[in-house]
Scaffold this motif. Structure first.
Motif, mmCIF file in Angstrom:
data_model
loop_
_atom_site.group_PDB
_atom_site.id
_atom_site.type_symbol
_atom_site.label_atom_id
_atom_site.label_comp_id
_atom_site.label_asym_id
_atom_site.label_seq_id
_atom_site.Cartn_x
_atom_site.Cartn_y
_atom_site.Cartn_z
ATOM 1 N N GLY A 344 73.250 65.485 -52.781
ATOM 2 C CA GLY A 344 74.482 65.949 -54.114
ATOM 3 C C GLY A 344 75.096 64.758 -54.460
ATOM 4 O O GLY A 344 75.153 63.743 -53.101
ATOM 5 N N SER A 345 75.864 64.509 -54.944
ATOM 6 C CA SER A 345 76.525 63.467 -55.733
ATOM 7 C C SER A 345 78.183 64.190 -54.877
ATOM 8 O O SER A 345 78.624 65.356 -54.688
ATOM 9 C CB SER A 345 77.259 64.195 -56.996
ATOM 10 N N VAL A 346 78.867 62.664 -54.606
ATOM 11 C CA VAL A 346 79.767 62.886 -52.931
ATOM 12 C C VAL A 346 81.019 61.156 -53.578
ATOM 13 O O VAL A 346 79.951 60.475 -53.472
ATOM 14 C CB VAL A 346 78.914 63.015 -51.826
ATOM 15 N N ASN A 347 82.152 61.579 -53.259
ATOM 16 C CA ASN A 347 82.180 60.276 -53.522
ATOM 17 C C ASN A 347 82.741 59.775 -51.618
ATOM 18 O O ASN A 347 83.385 60.511 -51.492
ATOM 19 C CB ASN A 347 83.355 60.697 -54.095
ATOM 20 N N LEU A 348 82.364 58.995 -51.714
ATOM 21 C CA LEU A 348 82.774 58.239 -49.999
ATOM 22 C C LEU A 348 83.608 57.108 -50.102
ATOM 23 O O LEU A 348 84.193 56.559 -50.471
ATOM 24 C CB LEU A 348 81.200 58.010 -49.619
ATOM 25 N N VAL A 349 84.549 57.983 -48.754
ATOM 26 C CA VAL A 349 85.174 56.810 -48.632
ATOM 27 C C VAL A 349 85.932 56.856 -46.892
ATOM 28 O O VAL A 349 84.560 57.195 -46.152
ATOM 29 C CB VAL A 349 87.330 57.223 -48.487
ATOM 30 N N ASP A 350 86.534 55.949 -46.470
ATOM 31 C CA ASP A 350 86.786 55.543 -45.580
ATOM 32 C C ASP A 350 87.643 55.725 -43.726
ATOM 33 O O ASP A 350 87.426 55.612 -42.875
ATOM 34 C CB ASP A 350 87.046 54.093 -44.774
ATOM 35 N N SER A 351 88.621 56.789 -44.577
ATOM 36 C CA SER A 351 88.919 57.749 -43.858
ATOM 37 C C SER A 351 90.159 58.714 -44.718
ATOM 38 O O SER A 351 89.690 59.006 -45.833
ATOM 39 C CB SER A 351 90.659 57.128 -43.643
ATOM 40 N N LEU A 352 89.959 59.998 -43.334
ATOM 41 C CA LEU A 352 90.884 60.690 -44.508
ATOM 42 C C LEU A 352 91.929 60.877 -45.367
ATOM 43 O O LEU A 352 92.826 61.173 -46.103
ATOM 44 C CB LEU A 352 91.406 62.063 -43.320
ATOM 45 N N GLU A 353 93.104 59.820 -45.306
ATOM 46 C CA GLU A 353 93.389 59.217 -45.580
ATOM 47 C C GLU A 353 93.559 59.404 -47.762
ATOM 48 O O GLU A 353 94.044 59.847 -48.327
ATOM 49 C CB GLU A 353 94.589 58.252 -45.776
ATOM 50 N N GLU A 354 91.959 58.820 -47.847
ATOM 51 C CA GLU A 354 91.677 58.151 -48.989
ATOM 52 C C GLU A 354 91.439 59.585 -49.674
ATOM 53 O O GLU A 354 90.876 59.692 -50.617
ATOM 54 C CB GLU A 354 90.505 57.341 -48.725
ATOM 55 N N ILE A 355 91.109 60.715 -48.658
ATOM 56 C CA ILE A 355 90.898 62.069 -49.404
ATOM 57 C C ILE A 355 91.339 62.621 -50.129
ATOM 58 O O ILE A 355 91.499 63.649 -51.084
ATOM 59 C CB ILE A 355 89.864 62.939 -48.383
ATOM 60 N N LYS A 356 92.843 62.007 -49.609
ATOM 61 C CA LYS A 356 94.025 62.999 -50.496
ATOM 62 C C LYS A 356 94.356 62.411 -52.008
ATOM 63 O O LYS A 356 93.921 64.096 -52.803
ATOM 64 C CB LYS A 356 95.531 63.173 -49.486
ATOM 65 N N PRO A 357 93.845 61.687 -52.191
ATOM 66 C CA PRO A 357 93.855 61.338 -54.131
ATOM 67 C C PRO A 357 92.607 62.066 -54.307
ATOM 68 O O PRO A 357 92.665 62.472 -56.237
ATOM 69 C CB PRO A 357 93.962 59.791 -53.496
ATOM 70 N N LEU A 358 91.703 62.247 -53.642
ATOM 71 C CA LEU A 358 89.970 62.630 -54.171
ATOM 72 C C LEU A 358 90.782 64.493 -54.813
ATOM 73 O O LEU A 358 89.597 65.153 -55.491
ATOM 74 C CB LEU A 358 89.073 62.570 -53.923
ATOM 75 N N LEU A 359 91.053 65.299 -54.189
ATOM 76 C CA LEU A 359 91.794 66.270 -53.852
ATOM 77 C C LEU A 359 92.236 66.524 -55.543
ATOM 78 O O LEU A 359 92.581 67.924 -55.806
ATOM 79 C CB LEU A 359 92.232 66.352 -52.798
ATOM 80 N N GLY A 360 92.927 65.426 -55.543
ATOM 81 C CA GLY A 360 94.337 66.502 -56.189
ATOM 82 C C GLY A 360 95.112 67.337 -56.046
ATOM 83 O O GLY A 360 95.657 68.212 -54.983
ATOM 84 N N GLU A 361 96.136 67.375 -56.564
ATOM 85 C CA GLU A 361 97.648 68.326 -56.225
ATOM 86 C C GLU A 361 97.540 69.696 -56.316
ATOM 87 O O GLU A 361 97.879 69.890 -55.041
ATOM 88 C CB GLU A 361 98.571 68.453 -57.900
#
Length: 615
Positions: A344-361
């Motif tokens: 399914g639809s997924v936004n891929l990034v290279d590190s866990l640090e880049e996951i934080k902005p995708l999560l939201g507050e």
């Protein structure tokens, strides 16, 4: 009034009489010896350089071009070949508008999903419109109004018209522009089986079209992309500057776009995969779960991360978030298209640090999903691809704990093909061939650069269902949605691709079927040569038995040598030289642009020479 009519009639008659001759002195072909190399800081591709130098196009603005008379003649010939072949399939030509209402696009959802490449605008009343990038919605609405019964099917309609896409980086001339000419065919059938038959017929027709044009091409399995559907092929012109990479098997002919290709990875791991080292805690933690293989040669998995969000439900008022990790060998890149199709639809990034902005507050991770790529398994067998759920024991790594909502989230593991294939991977068809003369064999695939010029899609009911486009079936039961197909062919892109595939250091080398003129007659300013050239024109034109295939370079104050270099730049397949040698020997020189062959022919021989070379 009568005198004016007679004059007009006489002019038309003269146009097709033997006294009319195409002359370069009366033709707009602004050739240039200037070396076009860069534009807007980007290096020009060969087709861009040569079409500008040969006076076949001029740039209006970034990504938008005027096609000059010689370029238009090539486009007309390409379109004529397409018309011939599609008519044999029972296809009917029409013309749809380029300025489209947003209404139908909102019904299919593409108004929101197509992205920033779409040119959107409003009229003076504030209504939404777009410049058509494609016409699936428009043609579906059209057929739905006028076709109600199975007796009216199949319907096959096509057009050749302009399309518009707001390319972020318009480049490479006609290969990637904001405005382009395209042939798009749309088919409507009563059943899946009939739609498949139509699909196969159109694929064969496309091959005939490209064979008639006369350039090397390949047909590749492809992804359906934003158009959608269940079945898709791309048609490519082979070229070193192509943006696409094709993987193909020389043994069985299997060919696929790199983004879709399926291959068998050699059992021996490469140095790049065995030397890859992970330093992050999370990959080491995943390894400690024994969910990835520990082969004889130690392979550390390379990790990529992503986030999947699901809408809010009663159990999860804020929705759920799944942290995705993809494990592959160090020498493999994750294929986004394969991954999305699998999970399914997924936004891929290279590190866990880049996951934080995708999560939201407010968001937190609810579950983990680990996708283990089969590149980690020598021999390709791997575990059950249906996946399994693992109970996590012990504390989570610090990098994960602050992202997670629950202290004991679930971890689901799914094994599959999530990587890009590479040259040297084995052909998937040959390895599975268990016929009498083959027990399955490893056939390495090769890569080829190519330019996509056509794409075919079996759409099914993707558009007809969402737009309520139905017909009454033979059993007079409930109305059923049309089974649709769409088939594109980029005409201006094909023009440029032909040049990319067929040129040399002198200029363009046009295939005879689409050359602006098949024969150019060049002559010196000597009166005897000029008079002879007029007769050569008539002889060759008659021998070819087709109108408008010969032109005389009768420009004055230009040397014979200059005219010959101009002819080589433009790329006429044949050049007849009527020089001063003709006055001495009575022979003209005939040159073949592609092979460089030359013939010295006497006057009576011209008719038979060109008569034997009719298309």
């Amino acid at each position: 009034m009568v005198r004016a009519s007679l004059t007009q009639h006489q002019a038309i008659s003269a146009r097709f009489s033997s006294t009319f001759r195409h002359r370069l002195s009366k033709t707009l072909v602004p050739t240039s010896k200037q070396k076009f190399v860069h534009v807007a800081g980007q290096e020009m591709v060969p087709s861009q350089q040569l079409l500008l130098r040969a006076g076949m196009m001029r740039q209006s603005s970034s990504g938008i071009y005027t096609i000059m008379p010689y370029g238009q003649r090539v486009l007309d010939k390409i379109e004529g070949i397409i018309d011939d072949e599609l008519e044999l399939l029972g296809c009917q030509k029409l013309s749809m508008p380029n300025l489209l209402t947003s209404e139908n696009w909102k019904k299919t959802g593409r108004w929101e999903t197509t992205g920033q490449e779409m040119f959107k605008l409003k009229d003076r009343k504030g209504a939404d419109f777009l410049l058509a990038p494609t016409h699936e919605e428009e043609v579906t609405a059209l057929i739905a109004k006028d076709v109600q019964s199975y007796r009216q099917l199949p319907v096959r309609v096509y057009q050749v018209g302009r399309k518009y896409r707001d390319e972020l980086r318009a480049r490479s001339g006609l290969l990637r522009g904001k405005e382009f000419l395209m042939k798009d065919l749309y088919t409507f059938d009563v059943s899946v089986d009939e739609a498949l038959k139509t699909y196969d017929e159109v694929v064969v027709s496309y091959k005939k079209i490209l064979n008639r044009i006369g350039v090397p091409f390949a047909v590749a399995e492809a992804d359906t992309g934003n158009i959608g559907g269940t079945h898709s092929h791309e048609f490519h012109i082979l070229s070193r500057v192509g943006e696409d990479s094709l993987l193909s098997c020389q043994s069985c002919g299997y060919t696929s776009n790199e983004e879709r290709a399926v291959g068998v990875i050699p059992s021996a791991h490469t140095k790049a995969s065995t030397k890859f080292k992970n330093t992050a805690m999370v990959p080491k933690w995943i390894e400690s779960l024994d969910l990835v293989p520990r082969s004889a040669v130690r392979v550390n998995p390379k990790m990529q991360f992503g986030l999947m969000k699901t809408p809010a439900t009663e159990n999860h008022p804020s929705g759920t978030c799944t942290l995705v990790a993809v494990a592959a060998t160090g020498d493999r890149e994750v294929n986004d298209i394969k991954l999305v199709k699998a999970i399914g639809s997924v936004n891929l990034v290279d590190s866990l640090e880049e996951i934080k902005p995708l999560l939201g507050e407010q968001d937190k991770v609810d579950d983990f999903l680990l996708c283990v790529d089969q590149s980690l398994y020598p021999g390709q067998e791997g575990p059950d691809t249906r996946g399994k759920t693992v109970d996590l024991k012990g504390p989570l790594p610090e990098e994960l704990s602050f992202l997670v909502r629950s202290s004991s989230p679930s971890l689901k593991v799914v094994y599959g093909d999530y990587h890009n294939c590479k040259p040297g991977d084995g052909c998937p068809h040959c390895i599975k061939d268990k016929s009498a003369d083959s027990n399955g064999r490893f056939e390495p695939m090769e890569t080829t650069r190519a330019i996509e010029i056509g794409h075919t899609f079996l759409l099914g009911t993707k558009y007809s269902s969402s737009m309520d486009a139905t017909f009454v079936p033979a059993n007079s039961g409930d109305p059923e949605p049309f089974q649709m197909g769409c088939y594109g062919l980029g005409i201006t892109r094909l023009l440029a691709s032909i040049v990319e595939a067929s040129h040399d250091h002198k200029g363009i080398v046009w295939p005879e079927s689409v050359a602006p003129f098949r024969v150019v007659i060049v002559t010196s300013e000597d009166e005897g040569c000029a008079t002879a050239a007029e007769k050569v024109y008539d002889t060759v034109q008659k021998a070819l038995a087709r109108k408008a295939e010969v032109i005389i370079d009768d420009r004055i104050d230009i040397t014979l040598g200059f005219k010959m270099k101009d002819a080589e730049l433009i790329g006429y397949p044949w050049m007849v030289v009527v020089g001063k040698g003709y006055l001495r020997t009575g022979k003209v020189e005939v040159q073949h642009r592609k092979t460089g062959e030359k013939w010295a022919l006497e006057w009576p021989e011209l008719d038979g020479f060109f008569g034997a070379r009719r298309l």
